[in-house]
Design a protein around this motif. Structure first.
Motif, PDB file in Angstrom:
ATOM      1  N   GLU A 189       3.528   4.581  -6.887  1.00  0.00           N
ATOM      2  CA  GLU A 189       4.965   4.315  -6.750  1.00  0.00           C
ATOM      3  C   GLU A 189       5.308   3.926  -5.309  1.00  0.00           C
ATOM      4  N   ALA A 190       4.664   4.587  -4.353  1.00  0.00           N
ATOM      5  CA  ALA A 190       4.890   4.250  -2.940  1.00  0.00           C
ATOM      6  C   ALA A 190       4.398   2.839  -2.638  1.00  0.00           C
ATOM      7  N   ALA A 191       3.275   2.444  -3.235  1.00  0.00           N
ATOM      8  CA  ALA A 191       2.733   1.104  -3.019  1.00  0.00           C
ATOM      9  C   ALA A 191       3.664   0.036  -3.597  1.00  0.00           C
ATOM     10  N   VAL A 192       4.235   0.296  -4.755  1.00  0.00           N
ATOM     11  CA  VAL A 192       5.178  -0.649  -5.366  1.00  0.00           C
ATOM     12  C   VAL A 192       6.431  -0.770  -4.502  1.00  0.00           C
ATOM     13  N   THR A 252       0.844  -1.191   0.000  1.00  0.00           N
ATOM     14  CA  THR A 252       0.000   0.000   0.000  1.00  0.00           C
ATOM     15  C   THR A 252       0.882   1.244   0.000  1.00  0.00           C
ATOM     16  N   GLY A 253       0.354   2.308  -0.558  1.00  0.00           N
ATOM     17  CA  GLY A 253       1.092   3.565  -0.583  1.00  0.00           C
ATOM     18  C   GLY A 253       0.141   4.740  -0.530  1.00  0.00           C
ATOM     19  N   ASN A 254       0.592   5.813   0.061  1.00  0.00           N
ATOM     20  CA  ASN A 254      -0.211   7.030   0.207  1.00  0.00           C
ATOM     21  C   ASN A 254       0.475   8.198  -0.481  1.00  0.00           C
ATOM     22  N   ARG A 312      -0.851  12.890  -8.098  1.00  0.00           N
ATOM     23  CA  ARG A 312      -0.956  12.347  -6.739  1.00  0.00           C
ATOM     24  C   ARG A 312      -1.145  10.830  -6.772  1.00  0.00           C
ATOM     25  N   LYS A 313      -1.967  10.366  -7.708  1.00  0.00           N
ATOM     26  CA  LYS A 313      -2.210   8.933  -7.848  1.00  0.00           C
ATOM     27  C   LYS A 313      -0.920   8.204  -8.243  1.00  0.00           C
TER      28      LYS A 313
END
Length: 128
Positions: free
Chosen positions: A43-46, A16-18, A37-38
């Motif tokens: 990228e944070a989730a990956v 998960t990423g925010n 933003r999405k």
């Protein structure tokens, strides 16, 4: 949540990423604010899925792994190969909410020939 082995060559895990309110790296001026933003949240989730994969590989001993420490160049080479597979992983599914503080979820796959055996060899040492 831990990942799971699908077969000898494939490992699945979620991440998960925010979007935390700040843009990092390059921002695509041709995209809307929401799309940027999405993208940052995705990228944070990956990155989270890749980190969890590495932690799973390091922290969880796979049945059949050697209990003797392995040192030297061979171990480093095997770890680099596993890292390469993790970086080359792909998103199988993804989902994001539509709020300002976007949160994304990814279902991530790491795949490579004889990946499970390579993980066993690379992370079987007692000290690394």
């Amino acid at each position: 949540e831990k990942g799971r082995w699908v077969d000898e060559n494939t490992f699945h895990i979620s991440g998960t990423g925010n979007f935390n309110g700040k843009f990092y790296g390059k921002v695509d001026k041709t995209k809307s604010d929401f799309q940027n933003r999405k993208q940052q949240a995705m990228e944070a989730a990956v990155l989270h899925a890749q980190y969890k994969t590495l932690e799973d590989f390091k922290g969880k001993r796979i049945i059949g792994a050697s209990s003797r420490p392995v040192y030297g160049i061979v171990l480093i080479k095997q770890k680099k190969e596993v890292y390469k597979f993790i970086r080359a992983g792909k998103i199988l599914k993804s989902r994001c909410n539509k709020e300002y503080k976007i949160r994304c979820w990814v279902f991530f796959e790491v795949k490579g020939p004889d990946l499970k055996k390579k993980v066993q060899k690379a992370f079987s040492a007692l000290y690394y």
